[in-house]
Design an enzyme around this catalytic site. Structure first.
Site, PDB file in Angstrom:
ATOM      1  N   GLU A 128     -59.814 -21.860  -2.943  1.00  0.00           N
ATOM      2  CA  GLU A 128     -59.325 -21.370  -4.363  1.00  0.00           C
ATOM      3  C   GLU A 128     -58.721 -22.400  -5.050  1.00  0.00           C
ATOM      4  OE1 GLU A 128     -60.433 -18.448  -6.217  1.00  0.00           O
ATOM      5  OE2 GLU A 128     -60.211 -19.966  -7.631  1.00  0.00           O
ATOM      6  N   ASP A 200     -60.526 -36.425 -10.644  1.00  0.00           N
ATOM      7  CA  ASP A 200     -60.090 -35.145 -10.239  1.00  0.00           C
ATOM      8  C   ASP A 200     -60.700 -34.188 -10.740  1.00  0.00           C
ATOM      9  OD1 ASP A 200     -57.735 -33.383  -9.234  1.00  0.00           O
ATOM     10  OD2 ASP A 200     -58.174 -32.639 -10.991  1.00  0.00           O
ATOM     11  N   LYS A 204     -63.788 -31.641  -8.897  1.00  0.00           N
ATOM     12  CA  LYS A 204     -63.681 -29.872  -9.057  1.00  0.00           C
ATOM     13  C   LYS A 204     -64.909 -29.654  -9.484  1.00  0.00           C
ATOM     14  CE  LYS A 204     -58.789 -29.954 -10.065  1.00  0.00           C
ATOM     15  NZ  LYS A 204     -57.677 -30.149 -10.962  1.00  0.00           N
TER      16      LYS A 204
HETATM   17  N1  LIG Z   1     -53.446 -33.331 -10.679  1.00  0.00           N
HETATM   18  C1  LIG Z   1     -54.441 -31.814 -10.727  1.00  0.00           C
HETATM   19  C2  LIG Z   1     -53.560 -30.956 -10.062  1.00  0.00           C
HETATM   20  C3  LIG Z   1     -54.356 -29.634  -9.819  1.00  0.00           C
HETATM   21  O1  LIG Z   1     -55.591 -29.811  -9.269  1.00  0.00           O
HETATM   22  C4  LIG Z   1     -54.448 -31.746 -12.333  1.00  0.00           C
HETATM   23  O2  LIG Z   1     -53.619 -32.220 -13.048  1.00  0.00           O
HETATM   24  O3  LIG Z   1     -55.469 -30.619 -12.710  1.00  0.00           O
END
Ligand SMILES: N[C@@H](CC=O)C(=O)O
Ligand SMILES: NC(=O)C1=CN([C@@H]2O[C@H](COP(=O)(O)OP(=O)(O)OC[C@H]3O[C@@H](n4cnc5c(N)ncnc54)[C@H](OP(=O)(O)O)[C@@H]3O)[C@@H](O)[C@H]2O)C=CC1
Length: 426
Positions: A128, A200, A204
């Site tokens: 999660e 990032d 995701k």
């Molecule tokens: N660096 C990420 C941390 C969480 O996943 C973000 O800023 O979303």
């Protein structure tokens, strides 16, 4: 009954959050799980650094020492990078441990393999925290939308980027200053390039794709852009025009044909993600039965991320399957493309910025708004998707899509000659 023995890999922002949450929510956990959860070991990189933890806890740089703890049941992983996280979790699974990870770089690349290993070992994987921090999107999709087909996902998935854009717009702060604050608050990745260049959010999105569609596009073919090109001046012009810049991660699967992108996009007040500010993330999932479902929450930071990991405890302790629990959708053909569908029959709205913007030769451009700042011309135009593609290919121009404006080409593009004249004469 014996307590549940756990180990923590990583003791940075997230690791410390898990440690704290297990302490502050000890009673709640005990009443939910029926046992206490005890951290037996913490794995770190720098063995010389002083850690403020209970005396009985083994603090080590040697993963084998962690694995050798008798009756170890849970491994929380919050370290950085694909390796050694993947190897550590593989070993932990082989040993019969349930694992819970926040490491999206690792999970985007190796999640499928870990889930298969876990399935074979009869244990489960909680992930999660890999996606949208404390926002419960993984289990919402995997457990609450099992029957629905998922048609598309549109989301703000990087808390740091959203925090920077919000503060640049609302407070007039400089990009570097807000990034520094985001780092101080524990929002940013160890290397913040991952945040501000869109990596990032991309990881995701790929995790959500695997979960929602049972596969993901060819990574190299997904358009990925961060927010480093977004300037204070742009934000000021867009604000006057009624738009906010949001870093959107979007994916759609049409009969197994993917359309996906991760990039800054303009949204107006009609857009469902317009009001998602600061470190908040939000994920809008379009489904076959439930329609559009949006989940919103803190996308980064110590306690929200720890919350996701600690909440995963109930799932991994009760589930004996490592497999993604959502049913896989049938994929007729898996192909990939950038943000554009490739169809020239769509018309959308775009902002084009450049020092000399002209559209000689284009036959479908309608000018909606314009502004001039110093040497730069800002144009809001309506045009075919194909035309937008060729504008984007021009390195002299910055082009932003306005979200939600792509429509079938029956939308009339008016006054072509007049518009062209005006654009060229700017
Ligand atoms: N660096 C990420 C941390 C969480 O996943 C973000 O800023 O979303
Ligand atoms: N920060 C956030 O809001 C979120 C982060 N995540 C993810 O969680 C993970 C951790 O992030 P965060 O806590 O912010 O990172 P930090 O940089 O704050 O902490 C990383 C921790 O991992 C340890 N570590 C790094 N490499 C190794 C290694 N090779 N072996 C053993 N330990 C290692 C470090 O050890 P040492 O202390 O010795 O340096 C440190 O304790 C990352 O994968 C990140 O992407 C996920 C969601 C949100």
């Amino acid at each position: 009954m014996a307590p549940i023995k756990a180990a923590l890999l990583g003791f940075g922002t997230v690791g410390q959050g898990v440690y704290e949450a297990l302490k502050t929510h000890r009673e709640q956990l005990k009443s939910v799980l029926g046992e206490e959860v005890i951290i037996e070991a913490i794995l770190v990189k720098d063995g010389a650094k002083k850690r403020d933890v209970d005396e009985h806890i083994l603090v080590t740089t040697d993963f084998d020492e962690v694995l050798n703890i008798p009756d170890l049941q849970i491994v929380f992983e919050a370290i950085v990078g694909e390796e050694p996280g993947f190897t550590y979790l593989s070993k932990a699974i082989e040993k019969g441990c349930r694992v819970i990870t926040a490491n999206k770089v690792m999970f985007a690349r190796h999640g499928k393999t870990l889930l298969e290993k876990a399935e074979a070992a009869g244990v489960s994987v909680g992930y999660e925290a890999t996606t949208a921090g404390g926002t419960p999107i993984i289990r919402s999709i995997s457990q609450l939308l099992q029957v629905n087909d998922i048609l598309s996902v549109e989301a703000i998935l990087n808390g740091t980027s959203n925090y920077i854009l919000t503060n640049m717009r609302e407070k007039g702060s400089a990009f570097e200053d807000v990034l520094k604050t985001a780092q101080d608050l524990g929002y940013a990745e160890a290397d913040p390039v991952n945040d501000v260049e869109g990596f990032d959010a991309f990881y995701k999105l790929m995790i959500l794709s695997e979960l929602s569609f049972g596969s993901s596009p060819n990574w190299d073919e997904v358009e990925r852009k961060g927010i480093t090109e977004v300037s204070s001046e742009q934000i000021e012009v867009f604000t006057r025009w009624g738009y906010k810049v949001k870093h959107l991660a979007r994916i759609r699967s049409d009969s197994g044909l993917f359309t996906a992108s991760v990039k800054p996009v303009l949204v107006d007040s009609e857009h469902p993600l317009y009001g998602v500010e600061d470190v908040q993330n939000a994920i809008m999932v379009e489904t076959s039965l439930a329609g559009k479902v949006t989940v919103q929450g803190a996308g980064a930071g110590k306690l929200p991320t720890a919350s996701a990991m600690v909440e995963d405890l109930t799932y991994v302790l009760q589930s004996h399957s490592g497999a993604a629990v959502r049913k896989k959708q049938s994929v007729l053909k898996v192909d990939s493309s950038s943000s554009e569908s490739g169809s020239s029959s769509l018309v959308g709205e775009y902002v084009v910025i450049g020092s000399s913007v002209g559209f000689n030769g284009s036959d479908d451009i309608q000018l909606l708004k314009q502004d001039v700042r110093g040497d730069l011309v800002y144009l809001l135009i309506r045009c075919h998707e194909e035309t937008a593609k060729s504008l984007k290919a021009n390195s002299e121009l910055v082009v932003y899509e306005v979200a939600g404006k792509l429509k079938p080409a029956e939308v009339k593009v008016e006054d072509r000659d007049l518009v062209l004249q005006r654009v060229i004469n700017l």
